[in-house]
Motif scaffolding. Structure first.
Motif, PDB file in Angstrom:
ATOM      1  N   ARG A   1       0.703  -1.350   0.064  1.00 58.86           N
ATOM      2  CA  ARG A   1       0.032  -0.044   0.053  1.00 58.86           C
ATOM      3  C   ARG A   1       0.847   1.321   0.125  1.00 58.86           C
ATOM      4  O   ARG A   1       0.641   2.228  -0.740  1.00 58.86           O
ATOM      5  CB  ARG A   1      -0.880  -0.199   1.223  1.00 58.86           C
ATOM      6  N   ASP A   2       1.921   1.422   0.869  1.00 60.46           N
ATOM      7  CA  ASP A   2       2.533   2.638   1.052  1.00 60.46           C
ATOM      8  C   ASP A   2       3.591   2.665   0.226  1.00 60.46           C
ATOM      9  O   ASP A   2       3.792   3.736  -0.398  1.00 60.46           O
ATOM     10  CB  ASP A   2       3.096   2.510   2.567  1.00 60.46           C
ATOM     11  N   LYS A   3       4.540   1.695   0.119  1.00 60.13           N
ATOM     12  CA  LYS A   3       5.645   1.563  -0.671  1.00 60.13           C
ATOM     13  C   LYS A   3       5.717   1.464  -2.084  1.00 60.13           C
ATOM     14  O   LYS A   3       6.375   2.233  -2.892  1.00 60.13           O
ATOM     15  CB  LYS A   3       6.797   0.860   0.082  1.00 60.13           C
ATOM     16  N   LEU A   4       4.603   0.451  -2.631  1.00 63.95           N
ATOM     17  CA  LEU A   4       4.627   0.192  -3.921  1.00 63.95           C
ATOM     18  C   LEU A   4       3.325   1.076  -4.461  1.00 63.95           C
ATOM     19  O   LEU A   4       3.823   1.779  -5.509  1.00 63.95           O
ATOM     20  CB  LEU A   4       4.521  -1.222  -4.261  1.00 63.95           C
ATOM     21  N   ILE A   5       2.398   1.159  -3.983  1.00 64.84           N
ATOM     22  CA  ILE A   5       1.121   1.672  -5.032  1.00 64.84           C
ATOM     23  C   ILE A   5       1.143   3.071  -4.616  1.00 64.84           C
ATOM     24  O   ILE A   5       1.198   3.798  -5.781  1.00 64.84           O
ATOM     25  CB  ILE A   5      -0.023   1.039  -4.400  1.00 64.84           C
TER      26      ILE A   5
END
Length: 87
Positions: free
Chosen positions: A13-17
């Motif tokens: 959720r935070d680092k990729l998307i």
């Protein structure tokens, strides 16, 4: 990426998307029509209002990250002025 916007996996959720949405929107990799379509999608019950009446529900992640995407799209609109006044 929208499908997994509120994932409970913080890495996804935070680092990729979210980081990739920041990059592709800020660097103008999406067309204005794509951004308009994304905004319309985010403003519905599956994203911004998902589980709004539920208590102690994980849908808060989807709502929170939807607002972050809306902010990115509004920032892009401030730079390019592609959204209508009504929107």
């Amino acid at each position: 990426m929208l499908k997994h916007l509120g994932s409970l996996d913080s890495e996804l959720r935070d680092k990729l998307i979210y980081r990739n949405f920041c990059k592709i929107i800020t660097n103008n990799y999406l067309s204005q029509s794509h951004l308009k379509q994304m905004l319309a999608t985010i403003l519905d019950d599956k994203y911004l209002f998902k589980g709004i009446r539920l208590k102690e529900d994980d849908s808060v992640f989807t709502r929170s990250f939807s607002t972050l995407l809306i902010a990115l799209i509004l920032d892009a609109d401030n730079r390019k002025d592609f959204l209508s006044q009504d929107t």
